[in-house]
Design a protein around this motif. Sequence first.
Motif, PDB file in Angstrom:
ATOM      1  N   ASN A 144      67.237  -2.866 -22.201  1.00  0.00           N
ATOM      2  CA  ASN A 144      66.241  -1.836 -21.919  1.00  0.00           C
ATOM      3  C   ASN A 144      64.847  -2.425 -21.705  1.00  0.00           C
ATOM      4  N   THR A 145      64.491  -3.426 -22.518  1.00  0.00           N
ATOM      5  CA  THR A 145      63.154  -4.005 -22.420  1.00  0.00           C
ATOM      6  C   THR A 145      62.918  -4.654 -21.065  1.00  0.00           C
ATOM      7  N   TYR A 161      62.686  -1.849 -18.387  1.00  0.00           N
ATOM      8  CA  TYR A 161      61.398  -1.171 -18.482  1.00  0.00           C
ATOM      9  C   TYR A 161      60.273  -2.042 -17.929  1.00  0.00           C
ATOM     10  N   GLU A 189      57.913  -0.479 -15.084  1.00  0.00           N
ATOM     11  CA  GLU A 189      56.624  -0.080 -15.639  1.00  0.00           C
ATOM     12  C   GLU A 189      55.579   0.088 -14.533  1.00  0.00           C
ATOM     13  N   GLU A 208      59.219   4.781 -13.956  1.00  0.00           N
ATOM     14  CA  GLU A 208      58.875   4.720 -15.374  1.00  0.00           C
ATOM     15  C   GLU A 208      59.240   6.013 -16.101  1.00  0.00           C
ATOM     16  N   LYS A 265      61.822   6.299 -19.029  1.00  0.00           N
ATOM     17  CA  LYS A 265      61.519   5.782 -20.360  1.00  0.00           C
ATOM     18  C   LYS A 265      62.340   6.449 -21.475  1.00  0.00           C
ATOM     19  N   MET A 310      65.376   4.510 -22.777  1.00  0.00           N
ATOM     20  CA  MET A 310      65.235   3.152 -23.296  1.00  0.00           C
ATOM     21  C   MET A 310      65.619   3.048 -24.770  1.00  0.00           C
TER      22      MET A 310
END
Length: 233
Positions: A109-110, A113, A117, A122, A125, A128
Motif C-alpha cells: 500500500n505504501t 500510495y 499521491e 489519491e 486512500k 490503503m
Amino acid sequence: METTSLLSFPSSKPPPARTLTLTRTHFQPANPFSLSFPTTHKTSISHRPITIKSAISRTKKEETVETVKTQLENCYLLAAIKYKGFTVKQFQDLRRSLPESSTLIVAKNTLVYKAIENTPWEALKPCMKGMNAWLFVHSEAIPEALKPYRDFQKEKKLENEFTGAVFEGKFYGPGDFKQLETMPSRAELYAKILGALQGPAIGLVGTLQAPARDVVMVLKAYVQKLEEESSGQ
C-alpha cells in the motif's frame, strides 16, 4: 758492547678476576602461573555495515513505484482487491482470465500510495490497509473489465471482495460497485442515442439528463457514426 733488546711477551697467567655486580630485577606477574609476553598490537579496523541488501531493497521499491505510475498511464479505473487468502495458483489463474486491457499486480500500500499521491488517483486512500491486489483497467468498457473477476470469484467461491476503486477521480466503496458493473456499454449508448434522435424530442431530453459521462460517450458515438457515413459517401 753488545746491546740486548728485551721483548715483552704476554703473560701466561690469567688476568685477575673481575667482580661483576649484577642487578637483579624483581618481576612479580599478576598471575604467578602465567607469563606475560609482548603482544603485537593490531590496528582496529571499523567495518561499515553491509548495505548491499538495503540498496537492492530500495531499488526494488523504486521499480515498484515506477511500475504503478506506468500502469496509471491511459488507465480508466484502478480497483483494489483483498489479496489475503489467495493461493499462488489462484492468483496466476486469475491473471490469465483477465482481458489484455487489464493488469493485476500485487504491491504494498505504501508504494502504491507514493505513486498516486497528489494525483486524482489519491482518492483511493481509503483502501490503503490490509493486503491488496491492484487491478488497472485500460479500457472504457468498465463492466466488461470487472466481469472476469466476478466470474472467477464465483467459480472459485472466493470471499476476496473489491475494497474500493477510483473512476474519473471518484472513489467507489465496496457497496458502490454495482454502479460500475452496470454501466451501459458503448454499444448500448450508441443504440440509445440513435433511438433518442429518431424518436420524440422528449427521448433526447431524457438522454441529456443522464450522467455527464454517459452523455459525452453518446455524443462521441453519434459523431463517429456521422464521420463514418460521410467517409463512405
